[in-house]
Scaffold this active site. Structure first.
Site, PDB file in Angstrom:
ATOM      1  CE1 TYR A 172      -4.099   2.035   1.117  1.00 30.45           C
ATOM      2  CE2 TYR A 172      -2.300   3.498   1.749  1.00 30.45           C
ATOM      3  CZ  TYR A 172      -3.645   3.298   1.466  1.00 30.45           C
ATOM      4  OH  TYR A 172      -4.521   4.357   1.527  1.00 30.45           O
TER       5      TYR A 172
ATOM      6  CG  LEU B  64      -6.903   8.127   7.923  1.00 27.24           C
ATOM      7  CD1 LEU B  64      -7.391   8.485   9.322  1.00 27.24           C
ATOM      8  CD2 LEU B  64      -8.031   8.299   6.910  1.00 27.24           C
ATOM      9  CD  GLU B  65      -2.860   6.868   2.591  1.00 25.38           C
ATOM     10  OE1 GLU B  65      -3.627   6.770   1.629  1.00 25.38           O
ATOM     11  OE2 GLU B  65      -1.742   7.461   2.507  1.00 25.38           O
ATOM     12  CG  LEU B  66       2.520   7.508   9.580  1.00 26.96           C
ATOM     13  CD1 LEU B  66       3.561   6.525   9.023  1.00 26.96           C
ATOM     14  CD2 LEU B  66       3.175   8.873   9.810  1.00 26.96           C
TER      15      LEU B  66
END
Ligand SMILES: *[C@@H]1O[C@H](CO)[C@@H](O)[C@H](O)[C@H]1NC(C)=O
Ligand SMILES: *[C@@H]1O[C@H](CO)[C@@H](O)[C@H](O)[C@H]1NC(C)=O
Ligand SMILES: *[C@@H]1O[C@H](CO)[C@@H](O)[C@H](O)[C@H]1NC(C)=O
Ligand SMILES: *[C@@H]1O[C@H](CO)[C@@H](O)[C@H](O)[C@H]1NC(C)=O
Length: 498
Positions: free
Chosen positions: A343, A416-418
């Protein structure tokens, strides 16, 4: 008056008591000036040895019984050391403790010394008529003995002198047969085939009067002369040591180009004198064959191979790993139920968007066949971003975070992904997080989550064009191998995934 003073002689008497054979331990009693004697030229004088004026010390009769003898010496101008008085001169005469000068002349003036000496000579050696007898030979008696013969002819005294050198030798008792020390019975001579072999024979030759003793080598009971082979040569024997007539002699045999046939021969060293004969065989053994050259070559080749492999590994380790992965690597699709291999998290609407969407994606997807999840491309419209992000991250095996000044800014999708990735990682999920620094970022501007992640994760730096070619190895140095498990995604930058 003038005649008187000219003819007046003056002598002093010095006396020295010496209680030893040699002059090592002499007690000097000093000069006795009262003993000085004056005499008119041509008249008779006598000197008295003052040692006897002390009865407590010595009386003359006592010296006769013991080994003490009285000797007279004189200091002259011509000699540094005192000289013994020559009693052969007719003018000088020794009588008990007196020395008579009859008549005295001007040359007799000087210092006279009388000495009492312990004289072993009188116990072990004796003059018997014209002979000198040594009853008990000792080391100090070695040396040069002088014999002077004088006689009268036509009223003149004539003389001649002979010297005899006396040496000490061992007594003539016991066996006098030569003893061969080498070759000893248990001795083994190591020889090398093809080399010149040197065999040494050492023989103890006991002292014998006026006798030639022989040492020689035989080869199969033939002397070197009989053998007449130029490969064999014996050197003259040499004296190794000498001890009171006993000799230790060495004789060396050289055999050039020693062959295997020579090994079968009988090499004997023999010695002979009038008392007997001894022989001893030299036992030969070849040196165990050491293939130095072959061994060296083998070792050299092994080392060279190892070096080569070392170099190959260091230069091509990446290729090797990839090769390994392509051959033996298991297809991750069957190990879990996750949908994506990678991802990619990045800041939207920034420079790195282009990098992610073209370069990174292309290499990962096309070159290496990873299934890549890029949110903006793969998410379906209509869903909640937060839920979808969490779901996609959860469906991926790895999270690649492209760090740049714009990324991880509060409230963005990237943050947010982190957060989703770190949470999953911290809660024991099987997600592995990789940081790629696209552009240099000051640490201070990083968000808290990123700073924490940086402590535990390796950061891979993208170096722009330098990293672009697929063959670039520049980034290898930046890879900090700190996980145990690692796998490499080949891409212009190195990505280490653990
Ligand atoms: C020396 O020997 C004589 C006899 O030869 C003897 O009368 C005398 O006592 C001995 N003197 C000493 C000091 O031994
Ligand atoms: C030489 O001969 C002597 C006497 O015969 C003997 O004692 C000795 O052991 C012999 N030595 C050798 C080396 O043969
Ligand atoms: C060696 O040779 C000599 C003659 O040269 C002979 O007398 C002697 O017996 C031989 N010794 C041996 C052991 O053959
Ligand atoms: C050589 O020496 C051995 C003893 O070491 C002796 O037995 C043998 O007879 C000798 N050989 C000759 C030829 O002298």
């Amino acid at each position: 008056e003038a005649v008187f003073s000219a003819s007046l002689l003056q002598s002093s008497v010095l006396f020295v008591l010496c209680l030893c054979v040699s002059d090592i331990q002499c007690h000097d009693w000093g000069v006795w000036s009262e003993g000085s004697v004056r005499v008119y030229d041509g008249e008779v004088a006598y000197l008295y040895c003052p040692l006897f004026s002390y009865p407590t010390l010595y009386s003359y009769s006592q010296t006769q019984n013991s080994s003490l003898s009285l000797l007279w010496y004189r200091h002259t101008h011509t000699h540094e050391l005192e000289q013994p008085i020559n009693l052969k001169l007719h003018t000088l005469h020794k009588d008990r403790e007196y020395l008579w000068i009859q008549p005295a002349s001007a040359q007799d003036a000087g210092l006279y010394i009388c000495m009492l000496r312990y004289d072993l000579f009188r116990r072990d050696r004796e003059l018997k008529g014209d002979d000198l007898v040594i009853y008990r030979m000792m080391e100090p008696y070695t040396g040069l003995y002088t014999c002077v013969v004088s006689y009268q002819m036509n009223g003149r005294t004539l003389q001649f002198t002979r010297n005899i050198n006396v040496i000490a030798v061992v007594p003539d008792v016991g066996s006098k047969v030569p003893i061969i020390l080498n070759p000893a019975s248990d001795q083994i001579y190591t020889v090398t085939l093809g080399d010149t072999v040197t065999l040494s024979c050492r023989v103890h030759l006991p002292h014998l009067y006026e006798e030639k003793q022989h040492i020689w080598w035989t080869i199969d009971n033939k002397t070197v002369e009989q053998l007449a082979d130029p490969r064999f040569s014996a050197l003259e024997d040499t004296l190794v040591s000498y001890d009171y007539g006993d000799e230790l002699k060495e004789r060396v045999l050289n055999v050039m180009d020693f062959s295997a046939d020579d090994l079968q021969r009988e090499f004997n060293c023999s010695a002979r004198n009038s008392r007997g004969f001894n022989t001893s065989r030299a036992v030969l053994k070849t040196e165990p064959y050491v293939p130095t050259l072959e061994l060296g070559c083998g070792l050299g080749v092994t080392l060279a191979l190892m070096l080569m492999m070392f170099v190959i590994y260091h230069v091509f380790w990446l290729e090797l790993l990839l090769l390994y992965r392509s051959w033996f690597g298991s297809d991750e699709r069957y190990t879990d139920d996750k949908q994506y291999d990678v991802y990619i998290s990045y800041a939207r609407n920034s420079e790195e968007e282009e990098f992610v969407l073209s370069t990174l994606r292309r290499v990962l997807e096309t070159e290496f066949g990873y299934s890549v999840c890029i949110f903006d491309r793969d998410s379906l419209p209509g869903g909640t971003i937060t839920d979808d992000t969490l779901r996609f991250v959860g469906q991926s095996r790895r999270l690649v975070v492209v760090v740049s000044p714009c990324s991880a800014v509060r409230g963005t999708q990237a943050l947010l992904e982190l957060q989703a990735g770190l949470t999953s990682m911290l809660h024991g999920g099987s997600l592995r997080v990789v940081l790629i620094q696209f552009k240099p970022v000051r640490r201070k501007s990083w968000v808290k989550e990123l700073r924490r992640a940086r402590l535990a994760l390796t950061l891979i730096r993208w170096k722009g064009e330098k990293s672009a070619p697929l063959s670039s190895r520049k980034n290898i140095k930046n890879i900090n191998i700190f996980g145990f498990y690692f796998e490499v995604i080949y891409f212009n930058v190195m990505i280490m995934i653990y």
